[in-house]
Design an enzyme around this catalytic site. Sequence first.
Site, PDB file in Angstrom:
ATOM      1  N   ASN A  49       0.838  -1.201   0.000  1.00  0.00           N
ATOM      2  CA  ASN A  49       0.000   0.000   0.000  1.00  0.00           C
ATOM      3  C   ASN A  49       0.873   1.252   0.000  1.00  0.00           C
ATOM      4  O   ASN A  49       1.939   1.296   0.627  1.00  0.00           O
ATOM      5  CB  ASN A  49      -1.038   0.000   1.139  1.00  0.00           C
ATOM      6  CG  ASN A  49      -0.482  -0.219   2.512  1.00  0.00           C
ATOM      7  OD1 ASN A  49       0.557  -0.860   2.680  1.00  0.00           O
ATOM      8  ND2 ASN A  49      -1.153   0.296   3.528  1.00  0.00           N
ATOM      9  N   GLU A  51       0.284   5.127   0.673  1.00  0.00           N
ATOM     10  CA  GLU A  51      -0.629   6.186   1.116  1.00  0.00           C
ATOM     11  C   GLU A  51      -0.129   7.551   0.652  1.00  0.00           C
ATOM     12  O   GLU A  51       0.986   7.675   0.123  1.00  0.00           O
ATOM     13  CB  GLU A  51      -0.780   6.117   2.643  1.00  0.00           C
ATOM     14  CG  GLU A  51      -1.421   4.797   3.061  1.00  0.00           C
ATOM     15  CD  GLU A  51      -1.657   4.674   4.551  1.00  0.00           C
ATOM     16  OE1 GLU A  51      -1.141   5.501   5.337  1.00  0.00           O
ATOM     17  OE2 GLU A  51      -2.371   3.727   4.940  1.00  0.00           O
ATOM     18  N   ASN A  52      -0.991   8.542   0.845  1.00  0.00           N
ATOM     19  CA  ASN A  52      -0.678   9.884   0.367  1.00  0.00           C
ATOM     20  C   ASN A  52      -1.210  10.899   1.375  1.00  0.00           C
ATOM     21  O   ASN A  52      -2.262  10.660   1.990  1.00  0.00           O
ATOM     22  CB  ASN A  52      -1.354  10.086  -1.009  1.00  0.00           C
ATOM     23  CG  ASN A  52      -0.821  11.299  -1.725  1.00  0.00           C
ATOM     24  OD1 ASN A  52      -1.174  12.436  -1.413  1.00  0.00           O
ATOM     25  ND2 ASN A  52       0.047  11.070  -2.678  1.00  0.00           N
ATOM     26  N   GLU A  62      -3.037  -4.632  -3.149  1.00  0.00           N
ATOM     27  CA  GLU A  62      -3.532  -5.474  -4.245  1.00  0.00           C
ATOM     28  C   GLU A  62      -3.527  -4.693  -5.563  1.00  0.00           C
ATOM     29  O   GLU A  62      -3.193  -5.228  -6.621  1.00  0.00           O
ATOM     30  CB  GLU A  62      -4.976  -5.928  -3.971  1.00  0.00           C
ATOM     31  CG  GLU A  62      -5.171  -6.728  -2.710  1.00  0.00           C
ATOM     32  CD  GLU A  62      -5.513  -5.870  -1.515  1.00  0.00           C
ATOM     33  OE1 GLU A  62      -4.861  -4.823  -1.300  1.00  0.00           O
ATOM     34  OE2 GLU A  62      -6.426  -6.239  -0.768  1.00  0.00           O
ATOM     35  N   CYS A  96     -10.899  -3.215  -4.340  1.00  0.00           N
ATOM     36  CA  CYS A  96      -9.901  -4.225  -4.737  1.00  0.00           C
ATOM     37  C   CYS A  96     -10.566  -5.527  -5.148  1.00  0.00           C
ATOM     38  O   CYS A  96     -10.055  -6.237  -6.018  1.00  0.00           O
ATOM     39  CB  CYS A  96      -8.873  -4.439  -3.642  1.00  0.00           C
ATOM     40  SG  CYS A  96      -7.656  -3.102  -3.612  1.00  0.00           S
TER      41      CYS A  96
HETATM   42  N1  THU Z   1      -5.251  -1.705   2.564  1.00  0.00           N
HETATM   43  C1  THU Z   1      -4.690  -2.470   1.582  1.00  0.00           C
HETATM   44  O1  THU Z   1      -3.649  -2.121   1.025  1.00  0.00           O
HETATM   45  N2  THU Z   1      -5.316  -3.623   1.255  1.00  0.00           N
HETATM   46  C2  THU Z   1      -6.371  -4.158   1.915  1.00  0.00           C
HETATM   47  O2  THU Z   1      -6.804  -5.243   1.573  1.00  0.00           O
HETATM   48  C3  THU Z   1      -6.989  -3.430   3.020  1.00  0.00           C
HETATM   49  C4  THU Z   1      -6.488  -2.043   3.226  1.00  0.00           C
HETATM   50  C5  THU Z   1      -4.552  -0.469   2.953  1.00  0.00           C
HETATM   51  C6  THU Z   1      -5.193   0.804   2.518  1.00  0.00           C
HETATM   52  C7  THU Z   1      -4.636   1.774   3.549  1.00  0.00           C
HETATM   53  O3  THU Z   1      -3.371   2.219   3.137  1.00  0.00           O
HETATM   54  C8  THU Z   1      -4.466   0.937   4.793  1.00  0.00           C
HETATM   55  O4  THU Z   1      -4.475  -0.420   4.357  1.00  0.00           O
HETATM   56  C9  THU Z   1      -5.553   1.155   5.840  1.00  0.00           C
HETATM   57  O5  THU Z   1      -6.805   0.994   5.291  1.00  0.00           O
END
Ligand code: THU
Length: 138
Positions: A49, A51-52, A62, A96
Amino acid sequence: MLKKSMLENVENLIEKATEVRLNAHAPYSNFLVGSAVLDDKGDVHVGCNVENSAYPSGSCAEEQAIGAMCAKGGKTIQDIVVIGKSDALVTPCGACRQRIREFSAPQTRIHVCDTEKGLLKSYSMQDLLPDSFGPENL
Ligand code: THU
């Protein structure tokens, strides 16, 4: 129960997803997620993941793994692993699920894992997104 060859594939994906998870850019949620995809050619693609500071611009692990698969010419997801650290299952979010659906086949499996407990649950696309809309519905 997963067959031995499938279990080996999944174990390899878990290893790759565990490794890439540590590269997650998640300073806002502190919730690190890793993902690894096995495609139809037998290639593995990973994502974490990202983030920003403008929160909605962040992306899921994913999403990144699927993007990496596309960039390398992979067409179908055989298996996808998602790994996080939580008391609850780290299942793919709604968006996703749809992203996975785009590249899924009837045999596609989604494996939800925990950094300490390992593989917790394996799903089919139908389990996660019943009566879904996909390329064949257009
Ligand atoms: N997140 C994912 O990358 N995949 C998931 O299946 C669930 C959530 C990330 C998004 C965000 O950066 C963090 O987890 C918290 O929601």
